[in-house]
Motif scaffolding. Sequence first.
Motif, short mmCIF file in Angstrom:
data_model
loop_
_atom_site.label_atom_id
_atom_site.label_comp_id
_atom_site.label_asym_id
_atom_site.label_seq_id
_atom_site.Cartn_x
_atom_site.Cartn_y
_atom_site.Cartn_z
N UNK A 243 -8.62 5.36 11.44
CA UNK A 243 -7.90 4.53 12.42
C UNK A 243 -8.88 3.72 13.26
N UNK A 244 -9.99 4.33 13.63
CA UNK A 244 -11.00 3.62 14.43
C UNK A 244 -11.58 2.43 13.66
N UNK A 245 -11.88 2.63 12.40
CA UNK A 245 -12.43 1.52 11.59
C UNK A 245 -11.42 0.39 11.48
N UNK A 246 -10.15 0.71 11.26
CA UNK A 246 -9.11 -0.33 11.21
C UNK A 246 -9.10 -1.11 12.52
N UNK A 247 -9.14 -0.40 13.65
CA UNK A 247 -9.12 -1.05 14.96
C UNK A 247 -10.33 -1.95 15.17
N UNK B 59 -4.36 -5.66 3.85
CA UNK B 59 -4.02 -4.60 2.89
C UNK B 59 -4.97 -3.43 3.10
N UNK B 60 -4.44 -2.23 3.29
CA UNK B 60 -5.25 -1.02 3.42
C UNK B 60 -5.17 -0.27 2.10
N UNK B 61 -6.28 -0.20 1.41
CA UNK B 61 -6.30 0.32 0.05
C UNK B 61 -6.26 1.85 0.01
N UNK B 62 -5.39 2.38 -0.87
CA UNK B 62 -5.37 3.80 -1.15
C UNK B 62 -4.78 4.68 -0.06
N UNK B 63 -3.96 4.13 0.80
CA UNK B 63 -3.37 4.89 1.92
C UNK B 63 -1.86 4.75 1.85
N UNK B 64 -1.13 5.75 2.10
CA UNK B 64 -1.47 7.06 2.45
C UNK B 64 -0.19 7.83 2.76
N UNK B 65 -0.29 8.72 3.72
CA UNK B 65 0.87 9.50 4.14
C UNK B 65 1.83 8.60 4.92
N UNK B 66 3.07 9.01 5.10
CA UNK B 66 3.97 8.21 5.93
C UNK B 66 3.40 7.95 7.32
N UNK B 67 2.78 8.95 7.92
CA UNK B 67 2.18 8.77 9.24
C UNK B 67 1.03 7.79 9.19
N UNK B 68 0.18 7.87 8.15
CA UNK B 68 -0.91 6.91 8.00
C UNK B 68 -0.38 5.49 7.96
N UNK B 69 0.72 5.30 7.24
CA UNK B 69 1.30 3.96 7.11
C UNK B 69 1.79 3.47 8.46
N UNK B 70 2.53 4.29 9.18
CA UNK B 70 3.04 3.89 10.50
C UNK B 70 1.88 3.54 11.43
N UNK B 71 0.85 4.39 11.44
CA UNK B 71 -0.29 4.16 12.33
C UNK B 71 -1.10 2.93 11.93
N UNK B 72 -1.21 2.66 10.64
CA UNK B 72 -1.94 1.47 10.19
C UNK B 72 -1.15 0.20 10.50
N UNK B 73 0.16 0.23 10.36
CA UNK B 73 0.98 -0.92 10.75
C UNK B 73 0.79 -1.18 12.24
N UNK C 209 -1.74 -0.79 13.87
CA UNK C 209 -3.06 -1.38 14.05
C UNK C 209 -3.22 -2.72 13.32
N UNK C 210 -2.12 -3.25 12.74
CA UNK C 210 -2.17 -4.60 12.19
C UNK C 210 -2.18 -4.73 10.69
N UNK C 211 -1.98 -3.64 9.95
CA UNK C 211 -1.99 -3.70 8.48
C UNK C 211 -0.60 -4.05 7.97
N UNK C 212 -0.56 -4.85 6.89
CA UNK C 212 0.70 -5.32 6.33
C UNK C 212 1.21 -4.51 5.14
N UNK C 213 0.31 -4.10 4.24
CA UNK C 213 0.78 -3.34 3.08
C UNK C 213 -0.27 -2.40 2.53
N UNK C 214 0.20 -1.56 1.58
CA UNK C 214 -0.55 -0.37 1.17
C UNK C 214 -0.32 -0.09 -0.31
N UNK C 215 -1.16 0.79 -0.86
CA UNK C 215 -0.89 1.38 -2.17
C UNK C 215 -1.43 2.80 -2.14
N UNK C 216 -0.76 3.70 -2.83
CA UNK C 216 -1.24 5.08 -2.85
C UNK C 216 -0.50 5.88 -3.92
N UNK C 217 -1.19 6.84 -4.50
CA UNK C 217 -0.56 7.73 -5.48
C UNK C 217 0.17 8.89 -4.81
#
Length: 197
Positions: A51-55, A68-82, A84-92
Motif C-alpha cells: 500500500x505504501x508503494x502504491x501511495x 493497473x496493479x499487477x497480480x493483486x489480489x484479495x477483495x480487501x487488497x482491491x478495495x484498498x488499491x482503488x 489509492x488510485x488504481x483502476x484495475x487488477x488481475x489475479x489467480x
Amino acid sequence: INKHQILFGINQGCTYEDIRIEHMKRIREMEYCSGFAIGGLAVGEPTEVMYNIIEKVEPFMPKDKPRYLMGVGTPTNIIEAVYRGVDFFDCVMPSRNARHGTLFTWNGIMHITNKRYETDPRPIDEHCDCPTCRNHSRAYIRHLFKSEEQLGGRLAVMHNLYFYNTLMEKIRDALDEGRFEQFRNQYSSLLASKCED
C-alpha cells in the motif's frame, strides 16, 4: 502486428520508494503507452508495504491513463488499491483459492471443507445470486470436496468469480455515486475476516 493492441508501461523497483518514483517518472514520458502498471508487488512483502508503494508511485502516474496493479489480489487488497488510485487488477486468487475450498463471501472468508458446514442447507452466501448459490447448499459443496469430486472445485470457482465481478460492480457504483469511502469502511476489513456465519 495488432494495431489495436495496447501497451502498458510497467513500474518496477521492488520496495524502494526512490527507485519506484524515478522509474515512473521515466516511463510516463513514453507517449505510446496506453496505460501504466505497478508490477513486482504482492510477492511476499507485507500488505502495508504494498500500500505504501502504491501511495508513493500514484502521484507520478498520468491522471488521464488507466492504472493497473499487477497480480493483486484479495477483495480487501482491491478495495484498498482503488482507494489509492488504481483502476484495475488481475489475479489467480479467486480461482486458485476456490479449487482448495476457500470462498469469498459478503460476510468474510469461508473454508467450505470445515466440519461446521457438513449439514448446512444454506447457500455459500445468502446475498449472492450466482448459479452455485442459487442451486447448491454448503453441505453439498463440502461433500463434493471431501469426496474429491471435481465438481466441487468448479462450483466454488464459479462462485468466487461471480463474487469478484459483483465486487467490482459495487466499487464502480460506489465511486459513481460518491460513496466509496462508506463502501470501504463497511467492507474492507469485513471481507478479510473469517466468515462466522
